[in-house]
Design an enzyme around this catalytic site. Structure first.
Site, PDB file in Angstrom:
ATOM      1  N   GLU A  40      67.501   4.629  50.040  1.00 27.78           N
ATOM      2  CA  GLU A  40      66.551   4.011  50.983  1.00 27.78           C
ATOM      3  C   GLU A  40      66.149   2.629  50.460  1.00 27.78           C
ATOM      4  O   GLU A  40      65.834   2.474  49.279  1.00 27.78           O
ATOM      5  CB  GLU A  40      65.335   4.931  51.056  1.00 27.78           C
ATOM      6  CG  GLU A  40      64.200   4.478  51.910  1.00 27.78           C
ATOM      7  CD  GLU A  40      63.030   5.463  51.857  1.00 27.78           C
ATOM      8  OE1 GLU A  40      62.163   5.366  52.722  1.00 27.78           O
ATOM      9  OE2 GLU A  40      62.989   6.326  50.945  1.00 27.78           O
ATOM     10  N   LYS A 104      64.797   5.438  60.783  1.00 30.94           N
ATOM     11  CA  LYS A 104      64.026   6.643  60.489  1.00 30.94           C
ATOM     12  C   LYS A 104      63.142   6.980  61.671  1.00 30.94           C
ATOM     13  O   LYS A 104      62.409   6.135  62.178  1.00 30.94           O
ATOM     14  CB  LYS A 104      63.189   6.425  59.223  1.00 30.94           C
ATOM     15  CG  LYS A 104      62.470   7.657  58.736  1.00 30.94           C
ATOM     16  CD  LYS A 104      61.775   7.385  57.408  1.00 30.94           C
ATOM     17  CE  LYS A 104      61.073   8.632  56.892  1.00 30.94           C
ATOM     18  NZ  LYS A 104      60.389   8.374  55.623  1.00 30.94           N
ATOM     19  N   CYS A 154      64.541  10.028  53.402  1.00 23.49           N
ATOM     20  CA  CYS A 154      63.425  10.608  52.664  1.00 23.49           C
ATOM     21  C   CYS A 154      63.088  12.011  53.157  1.00 23.49           C
ATOM     22  O   CYS A 154      63.958  12.871  53.221  1.00 23.49           O
ATOM     23  CB  CYS A 154      62.229   9.651  52.705  1.00 23.49           C
ATOM     24  SG  CYS A 154      60.998   9.964  51.424  1.00 23.49           S
TER      25      CYS A 154
END
Length: 196
Positions: A40, A104, A154
């Site tokens: 990320e 995301k 994540c």
């Protein structure tokens, strides 16, 4: 790459950051890797608005000769004007072409978005910086050279319904990129791994 957070976001460190991951990629390819996955925000810049950074990333994929999935800062036009900021990742093929981009969708409360901001401060245009990301539209599947990959960022790996949707859509590999450097305590690392 174990790049310290205080260094990572420095504009002057941007190309050094890429060099670190490129060197790791060279070692991986020498060991037989056919797909490189970077974490990320491994490339902490909005690559589609920084042509030099974009070309450096494309050249790295061409030089390594493998597909790369990497995290970066997404920046797009917002429907109401201005910009939308996204926590994003993309697949860059071995030819240097961008084959897909994922933003995301499940943003971390208070870290990537402020819950109820429209309710708490209606009509105010507040720049919350990193806590002002726009969620992505949903699950994405990247077609890498050898297999179909569904990226998640994540803690999104904890949402089983999204993972099932990706698998039902043809994903052969679920890829979770994360920057666990945010965690100050090692217990958080174990919790994140268990969640995944």
């Amino acid at each position: 790459g174990n790049v310290a957070l205080e260094d990572k976001w420095e504009p002057s460190f941007r190309m050094e950051n890429l060099r670190i991951y490129r060197d790791m990629g060279e070692h991986a390819v020498a060991a037989g890797a056919e797909l490189i996955v970077w974490p990320e925000t491994a490339f902490p810049v909005s690559i589609f608005h920084d042509r030099g950074a974009e070309e450096a990333l494309r050249k790295t994929a061409r030089d390594l000769g493998v597909d790369i999935i990497t995290g970066f800062q997404g920046l797009g036009s917002a429907a109401a004007g201005g910009y939308s900021y996204r926590n994003a990742c993309g697949l860059i093929s071995a030819t240097g072409a961008f084959e897909g981009c994922y933003s995301k969708q499940r943003l971390l409360p208070f870290g990537e978005r402020i819950p109820l901001v429209d309710f708490l401060a209606p009509g105010l245009d507040i720049d919350l910086g990193q806590s002002n990301f726009t969620p992505g539209p949903g699950v994405r599947i990247f077609e890498a050279e050898r297999l179909s990959c569904a990226p998640f960022i994540c803690y999104e790996m904890g949402f089983a319904s999204d993972l099932r949707r990706a698998a039902a859509g043809g994903a052969e590999l679920l890829v979770n990129i994360s920057n666990d450097g945010w965690f100050a305590h090692p217990l958080a690392l174990g919790l994140h791994a268990a969640l995944s």
